[in-house]
Design an enzyme around this catalytic site. Structure first.
Site, short mmCIF file in Angstrom:
data_model
loop_
_atom_site.label_atom_id
_atom_site.label_comp_id
_atom_site.label_asym_id
_atom_site.label_seq_id
_atom_site.Cartn_x
_atom_site.Cartn_y
_atom_site.Cartn_z
N GLU A 42 4.38 0.77 -10.21
CA GLU A 42 3.16 -0.17 -10.68
C GLU A 42 2.24 0.66 -11.80
OE1 GLU A 42 1.20 -2.02 -7.50
OE2 GLU A 42 2.67 -3.66 -7.42
N ASP B 43 6.93 -6.49 -0.58
CA ASP B 43 5.62 -6.28 -0.53
C ASP B 43 5.09 -6.71 0.68
OD1 ASP B 43 3.24 -5.56 -1.47
OD2 ASP B 43 3.43 -6.56 -3.15
N GLU C 102 -4.12 -9.83 1.47
CA GLU C 102 -3.84 -10.09 0.11
C GLU C 102 -2.77 -11.20 0.02
OE1 GLU C 102 -1.87 -6.83 -1.81
OE2 GLU C 102 -1.47 -7.93 -3.39
O1 GCW Z 1 1.12 -5.61 -3.21
C1 GCW Z 1 0.75 -4.76 -4.24
C2 GCW Z 1 -0.63 -5.17 -4.56
C3 GCW Z 1 -1.47 -4.01 -5.57
C4 GCW Z 1 -1.29 -2.67 -4.71
C5 GCW Z 1 0.07 -2.50 -4.43
C6 GCW Z 1 0.45 -1.16 -3.82
C7 GCW Z 1 -2.60 -0.84 -4.79
O2 GCW Z 1 -0.61 -6.14 -5.30
O3 GCW Z 1 -2.93 -4.28 -5.66
O4 GCW Z 1 -1.77 -1.74 -5.37
O5 GCW Z 1 0.74 -3.45 -3.73
O6 GCW Z 1 0.58 -1.14 -2.48
O7 GCW Z 1 0.53 0.07 -4.20
#
Ligand code: GCW
Length: 999
Positions: free
Chosen positions: A330, A403, A431
């Site tokens: 990311e 995720d 989240e």
């Molecule tokens: O699910 C995603 C989240 C991000 C997060 C990332 C991660 C901290 O939307 O906010 O970043 O995972 O786990 O690195």
């Protein structure tokens, strides 16, 4: 996993079944209790104490038993951790027994609680057989009732101070949950060496994916946050031994000398509670902080940099735990930029911290192979690196391969890297599971992950054994703590923090036991409270899954990244005939083949794949029959209707426990339920409507009419002007229907109804005429639809941005880039627009920056002018005074924008979430003869202000005549004559017709 599903719980009746969650001893204790008596409640109790409340023991028999067994605390040993343990016991016992429990050096009478280690305490050496403690290690403990010197003594002992501390909390937990202590003999040790809570806290005190306020560390405020000590105590009570105090999306500034001093103060405050501090490190730190030309992990200069940095950190924090790194994920920098592997990256840092006893935890959350299936990326990237990570490096994988979605299969990496230390990462902050608004108790789900059999070393190689078995393995949780008074936003989300900690200590604890402990410690032991609350908690994960994402389909959330609101279309996972993601070996991405026998076979075949993961693994027609006997379409309809009903049931159950919960905590949770039900309704309506519209398959059990008001991202209407709001109406009933629709609008609006006949399974778009008042506002409107008494889905609460029509403004400015589209009737204001008296507006001095977020939003919202420094917009204001509206907001969270004139603040926006916008309102006065006004736009220190649009309304302007044709419900507004000039999504009309205003 628990033996009962939510549905069984519901059908069997909460009361009867919840008893099954009690441990045998607790069930007996519950039976023996006298008839229901209301506890003494503190109406103002606010949740700050979480599960360490230590209110007087309610059961009179137990209270007497404890009062005899515990009369004073004897600490033998001086270390800060032992002092914490003794202080906690004194505090806890005094509260639970409602009397002063003194501390002494030696047992003076019966009932001493002696705590210490064999090296700190002669008594411990005497009272416990030599060598027994060694078996349980420095974090394990023995807790035993013995006779010593003729006295009745309880010993809390370990070879390490931490073990004593954990033993003290264990003893208190037994009392808080009213367990018998007659033959107290507990020997325990943590299963996992690593029991970590990870904070996604930023240097400016915001928390990424945090829903309970700002950072408890308060990094932006110099000095130690007063919350840290209390926080560390809660961690210790769960046996959590490490915490990472900053976001994995790591700001390199955390490693500057100045920040390290702040961090060291936090470490000092945590140390007495046995909590080791760690930091997230940005892989490009050598470049950012010290201008090295590279961060290549194999470069000697880079190695030296990490070595020196480690030495600096350990100079300030001698027991520093090491670094956590998110790399090449990311947008975070990483070794791949230099053609190096993740092992190379991890090892350079591992080598730097090794001499100090530190670890590097390296995240496996990568998904950049761009082959169309992110679920295989981490596996394919990390598997070849097994055995190549340093001994003090740990690879941390999320529970699932995508995720933290509400349902995924367990990550195939677990068990696949036998020569690598591994931790399992769980997300305590919600989240993807309803933020701190929805009740979603995650412990039963985590249990199912931990007990998943990887078959890595034959049957029984569970995930818990894989991570617990590696030298530095264990559990990492993403924290849900924030600076809200009750720490976790939703009081009941405290159960997730508690449950996470308990599972990190011992993954074999049952969800039932953990839940029972948490409820008793947090609210009390009354069965009329414990039973319904247990049922609520246990049902809530399935409830949330039911009204959100069916059958493992993944998150059906909006593309804006808030992972909260439904937007199934953006997931691109379904079409008119079929739904799901083909990840099979035979015809799909091959993901199922990453598992060992038998899972690869089970997942590959439609016959054996579990229903709840069907759509994660396979693409199937809507008519596909599940093991449950239902078709996929019917399952989607049923779960969404039933899920919402279950959530409402949980709400009712909460109302029912009111007499046993203090009024403040009760009211605060009740408020969250109201919001949850509204949002769950939105989810149900959106998902059901989406699949009906796509598949046109009728629900076998229900009929409805579904309504969709406007399109997301195009919800802008003109204030003080006629608009047509397109509403799409669908008939999900077996016969034709006559449908009457009207926008039900706030006061001051004009709206008219329209009626249509709609065939079964057909959709019609109806333009509903509305005239909003001449203001800038964000309003919530709904569609009032009548259709022969059928339920209406989706008619509720669409948020509309009302922008004053440019034609009736003295100035109407659409701020942003020079080239992006303008709202018709609005003039462009870009950084290039310097003040020009003739034009009557423009920037004076240095202009601001601009951003354009793209066409998904309307012309006003998509782009804006913004900056961190204050900038000045000059406006010519004609004689008289003018209501003025200023639009602010962004697709990402935005900090306050402040508007001032001559040093006087006119308006200030609140912090706005991503995609949230607001109109600031104030009046501009041109005096008797007109003048220029300098609007100073500023933000809070270091943060951007935003200006998306500005409208100065001409109060004397009038709406041109609107013709109403006919006099029935079929009436439509005939809009003022205009050349059909500009059309944008909502078909607002702009016309050159002049208002009769002053101009
Ligand atoms: O699910 C995603 C989240 C991000 C997060 C990332 C991660 C901290 O939307 O906010 O970043 O995972 O786990 O690195």
């Amino acid at each position: 996993m628990s033996g009962l599903t939510r549905r069984q719980l519901l059908t069997a009746g909460a009361g009867a079944v919840a008893g099954a969650w009690l441990l045998p001893s607790q069930a007996l204790a519950a039976q023996a209790q006298p008839a229901a008596k209301l506890p003494q409640l503190d109406p103002a109790e606010d949740g700050y104490e979480l599960w360490l409340r230590y209110r007087p023991v309610g059961n009179p028999g137990r209270r007497t038993e404890y009062t005899l067994a515990f009369t004073h605390v004897v600490r033998q040993g001086k270390s800060p951790v032992l002092q914490s343990a003794a202080a906690e016991l004194t505090r806890g016992l005094s509260g639970l027994l409602d009397r002063d429990i003194p501390t002494a050096d030696q047992p003076s009478e019966r009932g001493a609680v002696v705590l210490g280690t064999p090296s700190s305490s002669a008594l411990v050496r005497d009272l416990l057989p030599a060598g027994e403690l060694d078996e349980f290690g420095p974090e394990g403990f023995v807790l035993r009732r013995v006779r010593g010197g003729g006295k009745d003594i309880v010993v809390v002992a370990s070879t390490g101070d931490r073990g004593v501390l954990y033993g003290a909390f264990h003893l208190l937990r037994l009392l808080q949950t009213e367990q018998p202590v007659e033959r107290l003999d507990v020997r325990d040790r943590p299963t996992n060496p690593l029991r970590l809570l990870s904070h996604w806290d930023n240097i400016n005190d915001t928390v990424e994916r945090g829903y309970s306020g700002g950072s408890i560390f308060q990094w932006s405020v110099p000095g130690l946050s007063p919350l840290v000590g209390d926080y560390a105590r809660y961690l210790a009570s769960l046996g959590i031994n490490r915490t990472v105090v900053n976001n994995v999306n790591a700001n390199p500034q955390f490693l500057t000398a100045k920040m390290l001093d702040e961090v060291a103060a936090v470490a000092d405050a945590m140390r007495p509670w046995g909590v080791t501090l760690m930091l997230s490190a940005n892989f490009a730190s050598p470049i950012v902080l010290d201008r090295l030309p590279t961060a290549d992990p194999l470069e000697p200069r880079v190695k030296a940099w990490w070595r020196d940095k480690a030495a600096e950190v350990y100079g300030k924090i001698p027991d520093f735990g090491g670094f956590l790194v998110k790399a090449n994920s990311e947008g975070q920098p990483g070794p791949a930029e230099y053609g190096r592997t993740h092992a190379d990256g991890a090892n350079v840092i591992a080598e730097a911290v090794a001499p100090h006893g530190g670890l590097v935890i390296w995240r496996a959350f990568v998904y950049d192979l761009s082959d169309g299936d992110v679920s295989t990326d981490a596996y394919r990237t990390f598997l070849p690196l097994d055995g190549r990570f340093a001994d003090n490096a740990v690879v941390q994988a999320k529970y699932g391969p995508v995720d933290f979605h509400v349902r995924e299969p367990v990550h195939p990496l677990f068990g696949a890297m036998p020569r690598t230390n591994m931790t399992l990462e769980l997300q305590v902050t919600q989240e993807h599971t309803g933020h701190a608004t929805h009740l979603c108790y995650l412990v039963p789900w985590w249990k199912s992950v931990l007990t998943f059999d990887t078959y890595a070393k034959g049957a029984g190689t569970t995930v818990a054994r894989v991570v617990g078995g590696s030298v530095h393995g264990g559990l990492a949780g993403v924290s849900n703590f924030g600076d809200d008074r009750n720490w976790t936003g939703h009081h009941l989300a405290g159960a997730n923090a508690y449950g996470y900690g308990r599972l990190a200590w011992d993954p074999s604890l049952s969800a039932e036991q953990i839940t029972d402990e948490w409820i008793r410690m947090t609210f009390g032991s009354h069965p009329q409270l414990v039973k319904p609350l247990t049922a609520m908690l246990f049902g809530s994960w399935a409830t949330f899954e039911d009204y959100t994402s069916p059958l493992g389909i993944g998150n059906l959330v909006a593309g804006n990244g808030d992972h909260y609101n439904p937007d199934p279309a953006s997931a691109q996972i379904a079409d008119g005939t079929s739904v799901g993601f083909d990840r099979t070996v035979a015809t799909g991405t091959g993901f199922t083949g990453l598992y060992r026998e038998p899972w690869n076979q089970i997942y590959e075949s439609l016959e054996s794949v579990p229903d709840e993961l069907l759509l994660f693994m396979h693409r199937v027609p809507y008519a596909h029959r599940l093991h449950s006997g239902k078709t996929v379409a019917q399952h989607i309809y049923d779960t969404h209707f039933e899920g919402l009903a279950a959530a409402a049931g949980e709400h009712r159950a909460w109302d029912g426990v009111e007499p046993w919960v203090g009024s403040r905590r009760h009211a605060e949770v009740a408020e969250r339920f109201v919001a949850q039900i509204a949002h769950a309704t939105l989810w149900r309506d959106t998902i059901v409507a989406y699949f009906f519209r796509l598949s046109r398959l009728l629900d076998e059990r229900r009929s409805w009419v579904q309504v969709k008001l406007a399109d997301p991202g195009a919800e802008l209407v003109l204030g003080g002007w006629p608009n047509r709001l397109p509403v799409e109406i669908g008939n999900a009933s077996p016969g034709p229907l006559e449908v009457t629709a009207r926008v039900s609008t706030p006061a001051g609006w004009t709206a008219q109804a329209a009626t249509r006949a709609i065939e079964s399974r057909q959709f019609e778009v109806v333009d509903l005429p509305v005239i909003p008042p001449m203001v800038g506002a964000i309003v919530s409107v709904s569609a009032d639809v009548q259709a022969g008494g059928l339920p209406v889905l989706g008619g509720t609460n669409t948020s509309l941005v009302v922008a004053p029509v440019g034609r009736r403004c003295v100035r109407a400015l659409d701020a942003g880039s020079k080239s992006s589209p303008l709202l018709p009737g609005y003039a462009g204001l870009s950084p290039e627009t310097a003040w020009d008296a003739q034009r009557g507006f423009g920037w004076v001095g240095i202009p601001p920056q601009q951003r354009d977020r793209g066409s998904a939003l309307d012309a006003l919202r998509r782009d804006f002018c913004a900056d961190v420094p204050t900038r000045t917009l000059r406006i010519a204001v004609p004689p008289g005074s003018y209501p003025t509206y200023l639009l602010v907001g962004d697709v990402v969270r935005s900090q306050p924008t402040i508007v001032s004139v001559n040093g006087v603040e006119l308006a200030r926006s609140r912090v706005l979430a991503g995609n949230e916008f607001d109109w600031l309102t104030f009046t501009l006065d041109g005096g008797p003869s007109g003048k220029t006004v300098d609007l100073r736009l500023s933000g809070i220190p270091g943060e951007y202000w935003h200006l998306n649009a500005l409208a100065m309304v001409d109060p004397d302007s009038v709406l041109p005549p609107v013709v109403v044709a006919g006099a029935s419900a079929h009436d439509v507004l005939t809009l003022p004559a205009e050349p059909a000039s500009v059309v944008f999504t909502l078909q607002n009309i702009t016309t050159p017709t002049r208002s009769s205003g002053r101009r």
